[in-house]
Scaffold this motif. Structure first.
Motif, PDB file in Angstrom:
ATOM      1  N   ILE A 128       0.849  -1.194   0.000  1.00  0.00           N
ATOM      2  CA  ILE A 128       0.000   0.000   0.000  1.00  0.00           C
ATOM      3  C   ILE A 128       0.881   1.240   0.000  1.00  0.00           C
ATOM      4  O   ILE A 128       1.662   1.454   0.922  1.00  0.00           O
ATOM      5  N   LEU A 133      -3.067   5.688   0.322  1.00  0.00           N
ATOM      6  CA  LEU A 133      -3.752   5.821   1.596  1.00  0.00           C
ATOM      7  C   LEU A 133      -4.347   7.215   1.744  1.00  0.00           C
ATOM      8  O   LEU A 133      -5.502   7.380   2.126  1.00  0.00           O
ATOM      9  N   ALA A 134      -3.557   8.219   1.393  1.00  0.00           N
ATOM     10  CA  ALA A 134      -4.024   9.598   1.523  1.00  0.00           C
ATOM     11  C   ALA A 134      -5.257   9.817   0.644  1.00  0.00           C
ATOM     12  O   ALA A 134      -6.241  10.422   1.064  1.00  0.00           O
ATOM     13  N   PRO A 318      -2.458  -7.562   6.895  1.00  0.00           N
ATOM     14  CA  PRO A 318      -3.148  -8.064   8.081  1.00  0.00           C
ATOM     15  C   PRO A 318      -3.790  -6.929   8.881  1.00  0.00           C
ATOM     16  O   PRO A 318      -4.600  -7.183   9.757  1.00  0.00           O
ATOM     17  N   SER A 319      -3.416  -5.680   8.568  1.00  0.00           N
ATOM     18  CA  SER A 319      -3.971  -4.545   9.313  1.00  0.00           C
ATOM     19  C   SER A 319      -5.404  -4.221   8.925  1.00  0.00           C
ATOM     20  O   SER A 319      -6.068  -3.463   9.608  1.00  0.00           O
ATOM     21  N   LEU A 320      -5.862  -4.741   7.778  1.00  0.00           N
ATOM     22  CA  LEU A 320      -7.195  -4.421   7.276  1.00  0.00           C
ATOM     23  C   LEU A 320      -8.143  -5.577   7.521  1.00  0.00           C
ATOM     24  O   LEU A 320      -7.748  -6.724   7.513  1.00  0.00           O
ATOM     25  N   GLU A 350     -11.533   1.623   5.022  1.00  0.00           N
ATOM     26  CA  GLU A 350     -10.867   0.400   4.571  1.00  0.00           C
ATOM     27  C   GLU A 350     -11.369  -0.038   3.204  1.00  0.00           C
ATOM     28  O   GLU A 350     -10.603  -0.509   2.365  1.00  0.00           O
ATOM     29  N   LEU A 353      -9.870   2.159   0.597  1.00  0.00           N
ATOM     30  CA  LEU A 353      -8.441   1.857   0.467  1.00  0.00           C
ATOM     31  C   LEU A 353      -8.222   0.628  -0.415  1.00  0.00           C
ATOM     32  O   LEU A 353      -7.405   0.645  -1.341  1.00  0.00           O
TER      33      LEU A 353
ATOM     34  N   LEU B 133      -2.687  10.003  10.047  1.00  0.00           N
ATOM     35  CA  LEU B 133      -3.051   8.818   9.288  1.00  0.00           C
ATOM     36  C   LEU B 133      -1.806   8.073   8.828  1.00  0.00           C
ATOM     37  O   LEU B 133      -1.712   6.849   8.955  1.00  0.00           O
ATOM     38  N   ALA B 144       2.091  -5.797  12.176  1.00  0.00           N
ATOM     39  CA  ALA B 144       2.248  -6.965  11.301  1.00  0.00           C
ATOM     40  C   ALA B 144       1.069  -7.932  11.258  1.00  0.00           C
ATOM     41  O   ALA B 144       0.669  -8.355  10.206  1.00  0.00           O
ATOM     42  N   SER B 347      -9.604  -4.224  13.393  1.00  0.00           N
ATOM     43  CA  SER B 347      -8.700  -3.741  12.362  1.00  0.00           C
ATOM     44  C   SER B 347      -7.546  -2.977  12.993  1.00  0.00           C
ATOM     45  O   SER B 347      -7.759  -2.013  13.719  1.00  0.00           O
ATOM     46  N   THR B 348      -6.321  -3.418  12.727  1.00  0.00           N
ATOM     47  CA  THR B 348      -5.158  -2.726  13.293  1.00  0.00           C
ATOM     48  C   THR B 348      -5.106  -1.287  12.807  1.00  0.00           C
ATOM     49  O   THR B 348      -4.825  -0.372  13.576  1.00  0.00           O
ATOM     50  N   LEU B 349      -5.365  -1.077  11.509  1.00  0.00           N
ATOM     51  CA  LEU B 349      -5.277   0.274  10.947  1.00  0.00           C
ATOM     52  C   LEU B 349      -6.220   1.221  11.678  1.00  0.00           C
ATOM     53  O   LEU B 349      -5.820   2.284  12.141  1.00  0.00           O
TER      54      LEU B 349
END
Lengths: 472, 472
Positions: A128, A133-134, A318-320, A350, A353, B133, B144, B347-349
């Motif tokens: 990403i 992202l922005a 994995p963050s999403l 998300e 994104l 952000l 991770a 969600s981590t984000l």
């Protein structure tokens, strides 16, 4: 069931504590016995859940019972124990699915996640771009409210295009977004089956799915697999015997074995679904890591008997928590209604994104890089693990994806190894967790990307040398 | 129930279609009658959900039945109708909760969202800095994997600190994150009650919660409110009569009335909860928009009988789905297990993003700006809506938050107005949606931030002039 006395100075919680302590001390409730669920106790004793929980907490503090997350409260031991004073509730053993999942998602960075379904952090780093992202944040801010319950239109359009390229005929109307594949699997199960119904699963197969389905009150029956996929004869027999509502299966890069179902096998599975009138739920979370030769059930079925599920959690980030279902429209409508009642809607940020990463073409390039990297990691890992004494099926070296399904030396069983590994700070998945039929005791599921870690190899070498001196 | 003939050339779906078409044509099933649920039909006829859905789709296409999302299939009309050929299924009426929710989350930008619980887009714009952000994405990439099931430790630490400043004694161990308040409410309900149990709700109160609880098989009973909060005598009577498991209530800036529960009332509600042994679930999604004088149940109870729920969706950004629960530890543990089975993890984000916005102090400044802006908007909106013929309770001008609970002129009812507004592209929430007791027919819930829109005012003025010529 005993009854409580409401007009006494002894508080209700204390009455519950005394009752159970006494029964356990008298040996009327034996170690290992499961207590009724908290809700059952509350209902029978006509007190609140809160009151029961306070009582159980106190019993646990006195060493009489212990809670196993997801399973309930169990009697620990009688008498003498009480005198020793409070002991902390033991953590769920690393060999259980809940214990494993908590370890696998632990914030403890010193743990080596060799049993993980995820790749190491830096493998995801280029996926990403900051500019993407922005832009997504700007776009999601412009959307102003939550996306429609069914999912952000821009994302559903991108997904439909992707699926069309694979000849899965899903328009935006067939698609419903979800919080990861976990929510998608749960929604699919609730649309297709109700308490008491039988559903089939891969055996071995994704353990958390098995627990999810059982928690919905479904009867979960495992279909054995060989290296070509689900065994047809067994599937036909189980379909005949149980008249299941659905079969949950992973066609590509199956978890835990890493093997893919042969296309000819898929065709015959669809015929069995038609003959015995059950639906297929195809979990494709790892499919993007398979070469282009892979054929999915949804491709040859045309979304008539198949609910197709995937997510971006394993491959993109994995963050999403962005997953989705593709389903026949009438089912899609009911999935939307269930989702509305559960979580109202997805996340605009998300979903925007992921739509942007797909649109930009960056996702495709990222996937190609991951595939190459995994191929190299698999070859190195297999060689190193073989030197430790683990064995692999003949075709493991040619296979793809994240998982290695390693066989232990004869006479060695996974649970003991897994517990010792966890004590040494290494999280490994024991093969037994993946089976409903008691299989997999002689297997480990190891993540190829972590498997050449020196700490893991040293542990395996020493442990296996001690446990199985006869192995090479 | 009829049975299907399996050894015939007539396909099962066709047999189902013929059966229902005939019964409807013969007048044995009358217009408005509800068909059994898809799952019930599938079970009774021993066919798959898929087969039933295909049959129902065909019946709908022939004009015999129509599906109302979330409610099931209903008989439309008999005979003659079939000859007229297929007609599209009617959309859910704007006066039903599902129809309203779909409109309120519609991607159609031409709709005026005057019934929304959200603020206009640009009110949220300064809340999250681009640099914040970027930092969150970096941090979540470093994490991770998924956060622990309970929630990202950094976020739980920030939340615990925030709650401590309000004297709600929640440590990180008491806190569980969720996908918005919707998931939190659903998890709380499942921890505290099971099918058949009674739960109490505010009446009027958040309509989607009522539907959520009913969908879980709970019996939902409304507690009437006055301007000081839930009516104590009614609450005591209902508690006595139904022995409820829990009372779901909004203490601050209650939806839909915008009023807050008086602290002395809260104290007595807690005493009733103790006396009748039920739990309180406090929904505080709008609480940050209340002045500092607001007192929450969780504050005076110390998290013994209260599960406290909030989210950042309404105040910080509608693009995010970050909510949370604060609960007694034993309950928090069970909430974590339910969440694990439903969605695996958050969600981590998004969790890292909210933690960072809280840490930076930007959230606090944003909230202060929103409060000022809303105070100005409320004053202007009340004046404009009064000129259209709507009336307000005496204290509406002094109140805070997003919602205006406007009274219609005598003899005018909300559903007709809401339907006409929807046809004119304006989404308004009819007061009847918020009541389990048939109240609220003479009320509209209007969002103060949208209420001075010229299109809305013109519509209201003209409609009310036509409908109630006697009104000023």
């Amino acid at each position: 069931m005993f009854t409580l006395t409401k007009d006494t100075a002894v508080p209700l919680t204390e009455q519950i504590v005394r009752h159970f302590a006494q029964r356990i001390d008298e040996g009327l409730l034996l170690p290992g016995a499961k207590l009724p669920s908290v809700r059952q106790l509350a209902a029978r004793l006509e007190v609140s859940v809160h009151t029961v929980l306070v009582a159980l907490d106190r019993l646990a503090g006195q060493g009489y019972v212990a809670s196993r997350p997801g399973a309930g409260y169990f009697v620990l031991r009688p008498s003498g124990r009480a005198a020793e004073g409070p002991s902390p509730a033991p953590p769920a053993p690393a060999t259980t699915t809940t214990g494993f999942t908590h370890s696998a998602l632990s914030a403890d960075a010193t743990l080596l996640q060799a049993g993980s379904g995820y790749l190491p952090r830096h493998w995801y780093e280029d996926a990403i771009a900051p500019a993407t992202l922005a832009r997504s944040l700007r776009e999601s801010a412009e959307a102003a409210v939550l996306p429609p319950v069914q999912g952000l239109p821009a994302l559903r359009a991108q997904l439909a295009e992707r699926l069309a390229r694979r000849q899965i005929p899903a328009t935006a109307a067939h698609l419903v977004t979800s919080f990861g594949a976990s929510q998608a699997l749960q929604l699919a199960a609730r649309v297709l089956a109700g308490p008491g119904d039988v559903v089939l699963v891969d055996d071995p197969g994704y353990f958390l799915l098995h627990s999810q389905l059982a928690a919905l009150g479904l009867r979960v029956v495992g279909v054995p697999r060989d290296e070509q996929g689900p065994e047809l004869q067994a599937l036909a027999q189980l379909a005949e015997e149980y008249r299941p509502r659905a079969f949950f299966t992973q066609t590509l890069l199956h978890n835990p074995t890493g093997a893919s179902t042969a296309p000819a096998r898929s065709h015959r599975i669809l015929n069995l679904a038609e003959a015995f009138d059950f639906m297929l739920v195809e979990d494709d979370v790892y499919g993007d890591l398979a070469g282009d030769a892979g054929v999915r059930l949804a491709q040859i079925d045309g979304l008539r008997r198949v609910i197709y599920i995937s997510s971006f959690n394993k491959v993109l980030s994995p963050s999403l928590r962005v997953g989705y279902l593709a389903a026949p429209p009438a089912l899609a409508e009911r999935l939307v209604e269930l989702k509305l009642m559960d979580v109202l809607s997805g996340s605009t940020l998300e979903e925007a994104l992921v739509a942007e990463v797909l649109r930009s073409g960056r996702y495709h390039r990222h996937v190609l890089r991951l595939r190459e990297r995994l191929a190299r990691a698999r070859a190195a890992a297999i060689a190193a693990l073989q030197r430790c004494g683990l064995r692999f099926d003949a075709d493991a070296a040619g296979a793809e994806g994240v998982f290695l399904w390693a066989a232990l030396p004869p006479g060695v069983e996974a649970p003991a190894l897994v517990e010792d590994a966890r004590a040494a700070g290494i999280v490994i998945a024991g093969g037994h967790m993946f089976s409903r039929r008691g299989a997999g005791l002689d297997r480990l599921r190891i993540n190829a990307a972590w498997a050449t870690d020196a700490r893991l190899l040293k542990f395996l070498q020493e442990w296996l040398a001690r446990a199985a001196p006869q192995s090479p």
